[in-house]
Write a protein that holds these residues in place. Structure first.
Motif, PDB file in Angstrom:
ATOM      1  N   ARG A   1      -0.661   7.750   5.928  1.00 26.54           N
ATOM      2  CA  ARG A   1      -0.711   9.115   6.445  1.00 26.54           C
ATOM      3  C   ARG A   1      -0.878  10.147   5.339  1.00 26.54           C
ATOM      4  O   ARG A   1      -1.608  11.110   5.459  1.00 26.54           O
ATOM      5  CB  ARG A   1       0.572   9.425   7.243  1.00 26.54           C
ATOM      6  N   GLU A   2      -0.167   9.970   4.267  1.00 29.02           N
ATOM      7  CA  GLU A   2      -0.352  10.915   3.161  1.00 29.02           C
ATOM      8  C   GLU A   2       0.036  10.273   1.846  1.00 29.02           C
ATOM      9  O   GLU A   2       0.707   9.246   1.814  1.00 29.02           O
ATOM     10  CB  GLU A   2       0.438  12.212   3.399  1.00 29.02           C
ATOM     11  N   LEU A   3      -0.430  10.908   0.794  1.00 30.44           N
ATOM     12  CA  LEU A   3      -0.169  10.384  -0.538  1.00 30.44           C
ATOM     13  C   LEU A   3       0.421  11.504  -1.366  1.00 30.44           C
ATOM     14  O   LEU A   3      -0.139  12.597  -1.434  1.00 30.44           O
ATOM     15  CB  LEU A   3      -1.478   9.913  -1.172  1.00 30.44           C
ATOM     16  N   GLU A   4       1.545  11.255  -1.951  1.00 30.29           N
ATOM     17  CA  GLU A   4       2.099  12.283  -2.824  1.00 30.29           C
ATOM     18  C   GLU A   4       2.497  11.657  -4.154  1.00 30.29           C
ATOM     19  O   GLU A   4       2.564  10.443  -4.300  1.00 30.29           O
ATOM     20  CB  GLU A   4       3.298  12.979  -2.178  1.00 30.29           C
ATOM     21  N   ARG A   5       2.691  12.515  -5.097  1.00 28.35           N
ATOM     22  CA  ARG A   5       3.076  12.038  -6.406  1.00 28.35           C
ATOM     23  C   ARG A   5       4.483  12.499  -6.696  1.00 28.35           C
ATOM     24  O   ARG A   5       4.851  13.641  -6.436  1.00 28.35           O
ATOM     25  CB  ARG A   5       2.146  12.594  -7.473  1.00 28.35           C
ATOM     26  N   ARG A   6       5.307  11.591  -7.219  1.00 28.42           N
ATOM     27  CA  ARG A   6       6.630  11.951  -7.691  1.00 28.42           C
ATOM     28  C   ARG A   6       6.698  11.469  -9.128  1.00 28.42           C
ATOM     29  O   ARG A   6       6.900  10.284  -9.373  1.00 28.42           O
ATOM     30  CB  ARG A   6       7.718  11.267  -6.859  1.00 28.42           C
ATOM     31  N   GLY A   7       6.466  12.371 -10.056  1.00 26.33           N
ATOM     32  CA  GLY A   7       6.467  11.976 -11.458  1.00 26.33           C
ATOM     33  C   GLY A   7       5.434  10.898 -11.715  1.00 26.33           C
ATOM     34  O   GLY A   7       4.274  11.073 -11.412  1.00 26.33           O
ATOM     35  N   LYS A   8       5.876   9.762 -12.226  1.00 26.61           N
ATOM     36  CA  LYS A   8       4.934   8.697 -12.543  1.00 26.61           C
ATOM     37  C   LYS A   8       4.666   7.803 -11.342  1.00 26.61           C
ATOM     38  O   LYS A   8       3.990   6.794 -11.462  1.00 26.61           O
ATOM     39  CB  LYS A   8       5.470   7.872 -13.716  1.00 26.61           C
ATOM     40  N   TYR A   9       5.217   8.162 -10.205  1.00 26.72           N
ATOM     41  CA  TYR A   9       5.053   7.330  -9.015  1.00 26.72           C
ATOM     42  C   TYR A   9       4.077   7.940  -8.024  1.00 26.72           C
ATOM     43  O   TYR A   9       4.042   9.149  -7.830  1.00 26.72           O
ATOM     44  CB  TYR A   9       6.407   7.149  -8.308  1.00 26.72           C
ATOM     45  N   LEU A  10       3.313   7.070  -7.404  1.00 24.39           N
ATOM     46  CA  LEU A  10       2.492   7.465  -6.268  1.00 24.39           C
ATOM     47  C   LEU A  10       3.208   6.974  -5.031  1.00 24.39           C
ATOM     48  O   LEU A  10       3.616   5.814  -4.976  1.00 24.39           O
ATOM     49  CB  LEU A  10       1.136   6.775  -6.330  1.00 24.39           C
ATOM     50  N   VAL A  11       3.362   7.848  -4.061  1.00 29.37           N
ATOM     51  CA  VAL A  11       4.072   7.478  -2.849  1.00 29.37           C
ATOM     52  C   VAL A  11       3.125   7.633  -1.662  1.00 29.37           C
ATOM     53  O   VAL A  11       2.681   8.733  -1.361  1.00 29.37           O
ATOM     54  CB  VAL A  11       5.322   8.369  -2.649  1.00 29.37           C
ATOM     55  N   ALA A  12       2.796   6.513  -1.022  1.00 28.34           N
ATOM     56  CA  ALA A  12       1.927   6.540   0.159  1.00 28.34           C
ATOM     57  C   ALA A  12       2.805   6.420   1.396  1.00 28.34           C
ATOM     58  O   ALA A  12       3.489   5.418   1.590  1.00 28.34           O
ATOM     59  CB  ALA A  12       0.920   5.393   0.104  1.00 28.34           C
ATOM     60  N   ARG A  13       2.791   7.485   2.209  1.00 25.07           N
ATOM     61  CA  ARG A  13       3.616   7.482   3.417  1.00 25.07           C
ATOM     62  C   ARG A  13       2.828   6.847   4.553  1.00 25.07           C
ATOM     63  O   ARG A  13       1.675   7.188   4.781  1.00 25.07           O
ATOM     64  CB  ARG A  13       4.011   8.925   3.766  1.00 25.07           C
ATOM     65  N   LEU A  14       3.465   5.916   5.255  1.00 21.62           N
ATOM     66  CA  LEU A  14       2.775   5.160   6.300  1.00 21.62           C
ATOM     67  C   LEU A  14       3.129   5.703   7.680  1.00 21.62           C
ATOM     68  O   LEU A  14       4.071   6.490   7.830  1.00 21.62           O
ATOM     69  CB  LEU A  14       3.168   3.680   6.196  1.00 21.62           C
ATOM     70  N   ASP A  15       2.382   5.256   8.682  1.00 19.07           N
ATOM     71  CA  ASP A  15       2.569   5.798  10.046  1.00 19.07           C
ATOM     72  C   ASP A  15       3.888   5.371  10.681  1.00 19.07           C
ATOM     73  O   ASP A  15       4.270   5.899  11.714  1.00 19.07           O
ATOM     74  CB  ASP A  15       1.378   5.451  10.946  1.00 19.07           C
ATOM     75  N   ASP A  16       4.590   4.403  10.095  1.00 25.81           N
ATOM     76  CA  ASP A  16       5.911   4.051  10.634  1.00 25.81           C
ATOM     77  C   ASP A  16       7.024   4.639   9.762  1.00 25.81           C
ATOM     78  O   ASP A  16       8.164   4.208   9.813  1.00 25.81           O
ATOM     79  CB  ASP A  16       6.064   2.534  10.732  1.00 25.81           C
ATOM     80  N   ALA A  17       6.652   5.627   8.942  1.00 25.03           N
ATOM     81  CA  ALA A  17       7.589   6.358   8.081  1.00 25.03           C
ATOM     82  C   ALA A  17       8.098   5.526   6.905  1.00 25.03           C
ATOM     83  O   ALA A  17       8.983   5.957   6.174  1.00 25.03           O
ATOM     84  CB  ALA A  17       8.762   6.943   8.867  1.00 25.03           C
ATOM     85  N   ALA A  18       7.553   4.341   6.724  1.00 22.84           N
ATOM     86  CA  ALA A  18       7.853   3.604   5.494  1.00 22.84           C
ATOM     87  C   ALA A  18       6.994   4.201   4.370  1.00 22.84           C
ATOM     88  O   ALA A  18       6.052   4.954   4.637  1.00 22.84           O
ATOM     89  CB  ALA A  18       7.535   2.125   5.672  1.00 22.84           C
ATOM     90  N   CYS A  19       7.351   3.897   3.125  1.00 23.51           N
ATOM     91  CA  CYS A  19       6.586   4.410   1.991  1.00 23.51           C
ATOM     92  C   CYS A  19       6.230   3.279   1.036  1.00 23.51           C
ATOM     93  O   CYS A  19       7.096   2.493   0.650  1.00 23.51           O
ATOM     94  CB  CYS A  19       7.410   5.431   1.211  1.00 23.51           C
ATOM     95  N   LEU A  20       4.982   3.229   0.684  1.00 17.20           N
ATOM     96  CA  LEU A  20       4.561   2.298  -0.362  1.00 17.20           C
ATOM     97  C   LEU A  20       4.584   3.073  -1.679  1.00 17.20           C
ATOM     98  O   LEU A  20       3.898   4.083  -1.828  1.00 17.20           O
ATOM     99  CB  LEU A  20       3.145   1.780  -0.085  1.00 17.20           C
ATOM    100  N   VAL A  21       5.394   2.585  -2.599  1.00 17.55           N
ATOM    101  CA  VAL A  21       5.570   3.289  -3.867  1.00 17.55           C
ATOM    102  C   VAL A  21       4.912   2.476  -4.980  1.00 17.55           C
ATOM    103  O   VAL A  21       5.187   1.283  -5.125  1.00 17.55           O
ATOM    104  CB  VAL A  21       7.072   3.481  -4.178  1.00 17.55           C
ATOM    105  N   LEU A  22       4.063   3.122  -5.738  1.00 16.66           N
ATOM    106  CA  LEU A  22       3.361   2.442  -6.822  1.00 16.66           C
ATOM    107  C   LEU A  22       3.633   3.146  -8.143  1.00 16.66           C
ATOM    108  O   LEU A  22       3.585   4.370  -8.224  1.00 16.66           O
ATOM    109  CB  LEU A  22       1.843   2.464  -6.570  1.00 16.66           C
TER     110      LEU A  22
END
Ligand SMILES: [Zn+2]
Length: 283
Positions: free
Chosen positions: A44-65
């Motif tokens: 659903r969306e991609l945001e950055r938190r410092g050195k992390y990329l956070v991809a928010r998914l449609d079930d409200a889980a987050c893939l953090v890279l």
């Protein structure tokens, strides 16, 4: 900038397949759980938190890279892969990424329901991290992150430094204060702001904090422009910062003359990190 460029590769796309290498330190979430949690989900969306990329998914889980020092995130069909890669030794060059065949260092490979280009996470040294946070779950690595360094207001730095006896450079490197300031950039920013890295953080004036925050932004933006730390999502820690190397004024220049005043640049240790400064320009 780069988050915006990576976003189209992920946002609005439904994940159809997930291939990983074997369980390792790279996977904070085990590959099997990762596959279960990702397949069928839409980003659903991609945001950055410092050195992390956070991809928010449609079930409200987050893939953090987290790409660490050597990780690269890219699509084999991206038009400007340079901007998607973390500058690093043993990294693929942009032209290699364009005709990329997944290899043994390709730890995560996402395929999509739209049949469009796959997205790869490749990391030769496995310094990166992959983590899936279920809805409502949190992780100390993410929660502890402070304001993004590129958006660090002088006011926040001033507030965070009050009463602190730690060296200002140590405070700058504290990810809980400003997420994303690497060692090189801390030295360069302090030089620009004419502040000695060893100064007690609490002794900085409001004006100095504002100048320093401004210098951090300037240095990070410049490193991104030169393709140095390559993305504004990932600030390369030591070394491996490409063209920005040519613009360093103090970092790794111990003993060489200051480009402003000619005094020999000094090297010392602050917060266990190699630290460089001009004894005349920085007070
Ligand atoms: Zn100087």
């Amino acid at each position: 900038m780069t988050r915006r460029q990576i976003a189209p590769l992920l946002v609005g796309r439904r994940i159809a397949s997930v291939a990983t290498t074997r369980a390792s330190t790279l996977f904070l979430t085990r590959p099997t759980a990762l596959r279960e949690g990702l397949v069928g989900r839409e980003v659903r969306e991609l945001e950055r938190r410092g050195k992390y990329l956070v991809a928010r998914l449609d079930d409200a889980a987050c893939l953090v890279l987290h790409l660490g020092m050597t990780g690269q995130l890219f699509s084999a069909q991206a038009t400007s892969p340079r901007l998607l890669s973390a500058g690093a030794r043993s990294a693929l060059r942009p032209e290699q990424q364009l005709r990329f065949e997944p290899d043994s260092h390709t730890h995560l490979r996402l395929g999509f329901a739209d049949g469009g280009p796959e997205v790869f996470l490749r990391d030769v040294r496995k310094f990166g991290k992959v983590l899936l946070l279920r809805r409502g779950e949190s992780h100390p690595r993410i929660d502890r992150l402070g304001v993004d360094a590129l958006e660090l207001p002088g006011e926040v730095l001033f507030a965070a430094s009050r009463g602190r006896r730690v060296a200002i450079k140590g405070l700058l490197l504290d990810q809980a204060v400003a997420a994303g300031v690497g060692n090189i950039y801390a030295d360069e920013a302090l030089f620009r702001a004419r502040i000695r890295p060893t100064r007690r953080a609490g002794a900085l004036t409001r004006r100095e904090c504002e100048a320093l925050a401004e210098a951090v932004r300037a240095v990070l933006l410049r490193s991104i422009e030169t393709g140095g730390s390559s993305t504004r999502d990932y600030v390369a820690p030591d070394g491996a910062d490409g063209a920005f190397q040519d613009e360093r004024r103090v970092y790794a220049r111990g003993g060489e003359p200051c480009l402003v005043c000619g005094a020999p640049i000094r090297r010392t240790l602050v917060a266990q990190r190699g630290t460089h400064y001009c004894p005349r320009c920085q007070r």
